[in-house]
Design a protein around this motif. Sequence first.
Motif, PDB file in Angstrom:
ATOM      1  N   PRO A 108      36.364  37.516  13.042  1.00  0.00           N
ATOM      2  CA  PRO A 108      37.467  37.877  13.915  1.00  0.00           C
ATOM      3  C   PRO A 108      38.803  37.574  13.266  1.00  0.00           C
ATOM      4  O   PRO A 108      39.012  36.502  12.705  1.00  0.00           O
ATOM      5  CB  PRO A 108      37.230  36.994  15.154  1.00  0.00           C
ATOM      6  N   ALA A 109      39.710  38.561  13.337  1.00  0.00           N
ATOM      7  CA  ALA A 109      40.994  38.419  12.656  1.00  0.00           C
ATOM      8  C   ALA A 109      41.886  37.392  13.331  1.00  0.00           C
ATOM      9  O   ALA A 109      42.760  36.807  12.703  1.00  0.00           O
ATOM     10  CB  ALA A 109      41.707  39.776  12.605  1.00  0.00           C
ATOM     11  N   ASP A 110      41.712  37.181  14.662  1.00  0.00           N
ATOM     12  CA  ASP A 110      42.601  36.286  15.393  1.00  0.00           C
ATOM     13  C   ASP A 110      41.938  34.931  15.661  1.00  0.00           C
ATOM     14  O   ASP A 110      42.196  34.308  16.691  1.00  0.00           O
ATOM     15  CB  ASP A 110      43.011  36.941  16.710  1.00  0.00           C
ATOM     16  N   GLU A 111      41.073  34.471  14.789  1.00  0.00           N
ATOM     17  CA  GLU A 111      40.422  33.190  14.971  1.00  0.00           C
ATOM     18  C   GLU A 111      41.441  32.077  14.854  1.00  0.00           C
ATOM     19  O   GLU A 111      42.159  31.958  13.856  1.00  0.00           O
ATOM     20  CB  GLU A 111      39.322  33.005  13.916  1.00  0.00           C
ATOM     21  N   ARG A 112      41.506  31.206  15.855  1.00  0.00           N
ATOM     22  CA  ARG A 112      42.509  30.144  15.893  1.00  0.00           C
ATOM     23  C   ARG A 112      42.004  28.901  15.163  1.00  0.00           C
ATOM     24  O   ARG A 112      40.812  28.610  15.139  1.00  0.00           O
ATOM     25  CB  ARG A 112      42.850  29.788  17.340  1.00  0.00           C
ATOM     26  N   LEU A 113      42.938  28.196  14.616  1.00  0.00           N
ATOM     27  CA  LEU A 113      42.659  26.911  13.991  1.00  0.00           C
ATOM     28  C   LEU A 113      43.475  25.849  14.704  1.00  0.00           C
ATOM     29  O   LEU A 113      44.657  26.048  14.988  1.00  0.00           O
ATOM     30  CB  LEU A 113      43.009  26.929  12.502  1.00  0.00           C
ATOM     31  N   PRO A 114      42.888  24.699  15.007  1.00  0.00           N
ATOM     32  CA  PRO A 114      43.643  23.647  15.693  1.00  0.00           C
ATOM     33  C   PRO A 114      44.670  23.010  14.761  1.00  0.00           C
ATOM     34  O   PRO A 114      44.537  23.045  13.535  1.00  0.00           O
ATOM     35  CB  PRO A 114      42.563  22.645  16.099  1.00  0.00           C
ATOM     36  N   CYS A 115      45.675  22.435  15.348  1.00  0.00           N
ATOM     37  CA  CYS A 115      46.715  21.772  14.561  1.00  0.00           C
ATOM     38  C   CYS A 115      46.149  20.503  13.925  1.00  0.00           C
ATOM     39  O   CYS A 115      45.126  19.966  14.360  1.00  0.00           O
ATOM     40  CB  CYS A 115      47.928  21.459  15.431  1.00  0.00           C
ATOM     41  N   ARG A 116      46.817  20.042  12.917  1.00  0.00           N
ATOM     42  CA  ARG A 116      46.435  18.789  12.269  1.00  0.00           C
ATOM     43  C   ARG A 116      47.110  17.630  12.998  1.00  0.00           C
ATOM     44  O   ARG A 116      47.941  17.826  13.899  1.00  0.00           O
ATOM     45  CB  ARG A 116      46.845  18.791  10.794  1.00  0.00           C
ATOM     46  N   GLY A 117      46.751  16.435  12.627  1.00  0.00           N
ATOM     47  CA  GLY A 117      47.320  15.275  13.292  1.00  0.00           C
ATOM     48  C   GLY A 117      47.219  14.033  12.436  1.00  0.00           C
ATOM     49  O   GLY A 117      46.660  14.045  11.333  1.00  0.00           O
ATOM     50  N   ARG A 118      47.790  12.959  12.943  1.00  0.00           N
ATOM     51  CA  ARG A 118      47.749  11.669  12.262  1.00  0.00           C
ATOM     52  C   ARG A 118      46.770  10.742  12.984  1.00  0.00           C
ATOM     53  O   ARG A 118      46.735  10.694  14.209  1.00  0.00           O
ATOM     54  CB  ARG A 118      49.142  11.034  12.233  1.00  0.00           C
ATOM     55  N   VAL A 119      46.000  10.026  12.194  1.00  0.00           N
ATOM     56  CA  VAL A 119      45.030   9.064  12.714  1.00  0.00           C
ATOM     57  C   VAL A 119      45.344   7.707  12.106  1.00  0.00           C
ATOM     58  O   VAL A 119      45.511   7.587  10.888  1.00  0.00           O
ATOM     59  CB  VAL A 119      43.578   9.483  12.388  1.00  0.00           C
ATOM     60  N   CYS A 120      45.436   6.700  12.956  1.00  0.00           N
ATOM     61  CA  CYS A 120      45.827   5.363  12.497  1.00  0.00           C
ATOM     62  C   CYS A 120      44.770   4.342  12.913  1.00  0.00           C
ATOM     63  O   CYS A 120      44.313   4.334  14.059  1.00  0.00           O
ATOM     64  CB  CYS A 120      47.190   4.992  13.083  1.00  0.00           C
ATOM     65  N   VAL A 121      44.403   3.481  11.973  1.00  0.00           N
ATOM     66  CA  VAL A 121      43.499   2.352  12.230  1.00  0.00           C
ATOM     67  C   VAL A 121      44.298   1.077  12.026  1.00  0.00           C
ATOM     68  O   VAL A 121      44.891   0.873  10.958  1.00  0.00           O
ATOM     69  CB  VAL A 121      42.283   2.373  11.289  1.00  0.00           C
ATOM     70  N   SER A 122      44.340   0.234  13.033  1.00  0.00           N
ATOM     71  CA  SER A 122      45.099  -1.021  12.936  1.00  0.00           C
ATOM     72  C   SER A 122      44.317  -2.146  13.599  1.00  0.00           C
ATOM     73  O   SER A 122      43.372  -1.913  14.358  1.00  0.00           O
ATOM     74  CB  SER A 122      46.474  -0.864  13.589  1.00  0.00           C
ATOM     75  N   ASP A 123      44.740  -3.367  13.309  1.00  0.00           N
ATOM     76  CA  ASP A 123      44.120  -4.578  13.882  1.00  0.00           C
ATOM     77  C   ASP A 123      42.604  -4.588  13.661  1.00  0.00           C
ATOM     78  O   ASP A 123      41.818  -4.868  14.580  1.00  0.00           O
ATOM     79  CB  ASP A 123      44.419  -4.678  15.380  1.00  0.00           C
ATOM     80  N   LEU A 124      42.201  -4.303  12.433  1.00  0.00           N
ATOM     81  CA  LEU A 124      40.775  -4.252  12.104  1.00  0.00           C
ATOM     82  C   LEU A 124      40.221  -5.664  11.969  1.00  0.00           C
ATOM     83  O   LEU A 124      40.719  -6.461  11.168  1.00  0.00           O
ATOM     84  CB  LEU A 124      40.569  -3.461  10.814  1.00  0.00           C
ATOM     85  N   ARG A 125      39.199  -5.958  12.773  1.00  0.00           N
ATOM     86  CA  ARG A 125      38.580  -7.267  12.758  1.00  0.00           C
ATOM     87  C   ARG A 125      37.054  -7.121  12.778  1.00  0.00           C
ATOM     88  O   ARG A 125      36.517  -6.302  13.525  1.00  0.00           O
ATOM     89  CB  ARG A 125      39.003  -8.085  13.973  1.00  0.00           C
ATOM     90  N   ILE A 126      36.401  -7.963  11.969  1.00  0.00           N
ATOM     91  CA  ILE A 126      34.939  -7.956  11.898  1.00  0.00           C
ATOM     92  C   ILE A 126      34.454  -9.370  12.164  1.00  0.00           C
ATOM     93  O   ILE A 126      34.673 -10.276  11.346  1.00  0.00           O
ATOM     94  CB  ILE A 126      34.457  -7.458  10.518  1.00  0.00           C
ATOM     95  N   PRO A 127      33.828  -9.624  13.316  1.00  0.00           N
ATOM     96  CA  PRO A 127      33.383 -10.988  13.651  1.00  0.00           C
ATOM     97  C   PRO A 127      32.187 -11.424  12.814  1.00  0.00           C
ATOM     98  O   PRO A 127      31.352 -10.613  12.415  1.00  0.00           O
ATOM     99  CB  PRO A 127      33.009 -10.883  15.134  1.00  0.00           C
ATOM    100  N   LEU A 128      32.127 -12.732  12.576  1.00  0.00           N
ATOM    101  CA  LEU A 128      31.041 -13.340  11.808  1.00  0.00           C
ATOM    102  C   LEU A 128      30.222 -14.252  12.716  1.00  0.00           C
ATOM    103  O   LEU A 128      30.728 -14.785  13.708  1.00  0.00           O
ATOM    104  CB  LEU A 128      31.592 -14.135  10.623  1.00  0.00           C
TER     105      LEU A 128
END
Length: 493
Positions: A108-128
Amino acid sequence: MEVAARERFPEMQDKLRILEDLNMLYIRQIALSLEDTDIQKKIDHEIRMREGACKLLAACTQREQALEATKSLLVCNSRILAYMSELQRMKEVQVMQRMARRPSDAGPADERLPCRGRVCVSDLRIPLMWKDTEYFKNKGELHRCAVFCLLQIGAEIYDTEMVLVDRTLTDICFETAVLFTEAGPDFELKVELYSAGLEEEAALGSAPKKLASKLSSSLGRSSGKRVRAALDGAPGSPLSNGGSSPLLLPAPSVAGPKYHLLARAVLSLAEVQDGFRTHDLAVACSEESSFWLPLYGSMCCRLAAQPRCMAAQMMCGFLKLQQSGEPQSWARLYCILRGTNLFCYRRPQEAEAGVEPALTIAINKETRIRAAEKEPRSQLHCMTVSNRYGAEEVTHTLLAETRADVQRWMEAFWQHFYDMSQWKQCCDELMKIEVPPARRPPAPLPKQGSLYHEMALPGPAAPPSACEGLLLQDNAVSAEIRALLSSYYSDSY
């Protein structure tokens, strides 16, 4: 094992280098055929960084320096592989497009593509999960590891700072946020935790001293002193190089520390939430491994996403708004489509100055928009925007001057609705994205010099070792490594 293999099969190492060179030549040819100079520059940059990391690793005399150099080498290799995969994917898309040039194969000639975006990972913690005797009573053998995280979305790869972990820590904390700028709604965020055990390396490093102590006690005081002096490389000993610094003993069989995959997790759009959340973490090694750590099997972080349709201006222009209760009265307004609203200003200057808009019309997944000719004879066209608030429906009528203007606005609205449907909960409200600061070289660790201070000239109070003497003889190489590392940390974000 690796050193022995290299000594036995030097021709195999040469063949591997030739294959690697041919592979890189093939990748460059793909980049040239696609006319993508940007990704080719990225590959060349990472190759230079990898060469610099190898030189730095060979010159390191401190443990923390070797760990950071090995970490940089692993990151460079991961990025090169990611760029190669991206090139291969682009090549496949190009071939499919050429095959689809026939009308029967075209989609299809009018196939839509979604917009791009920003993804952020913060406060990463791994319990022991240490044993009671280890954490509370501080008993048992001290187990120490150096760990860091590798995060990847598509061809974007970032690494966290390195953290030294022992039983005094209850959580592995990575404070710096990681920001991906070109993610799609179908993104897969791969989080990999790498670990390097420090006990084995320490045991290997202390082996000559232990051997000297045993020989000293078994051979007697006078003979033992001579053996210890010879093994320590004291001035005048047979193993001394004639200077004030000891002769370095042969390196262990493993040339530098080794990072191993400790655990991994894969996050997607479904895990995005404007808040702190716990995610499953799959452990990838056994407890017998030297780099093992007592993980709970989970990690905590804030995973936020900001689609372009929520943060950027998607459409703007002048429209006439029909006044309420006055069918023949119209107000000319400057309208901006952004996020979940259509902002209406009296003048464009008000929008630039951040003035409160004269009218705000909600644009969300429940909004209905229709285009219809209002007055065909006068060539004027209008759109209706309807929102339901409880049992009441509110409709705004917007008037454009030409059919082309209406088509542009309607196309912008349909694309906006499509983006919202793909990004789902990320379009309910604008999530806050934490922009990480400019990447800097690692800070000095306690009781250790900075990672790259080994490249500087030693002071008179600290006589240079054999390895440092080699560095002093080749200042050009040191300057090249410093320049490469400086470029790496300035370009990483």
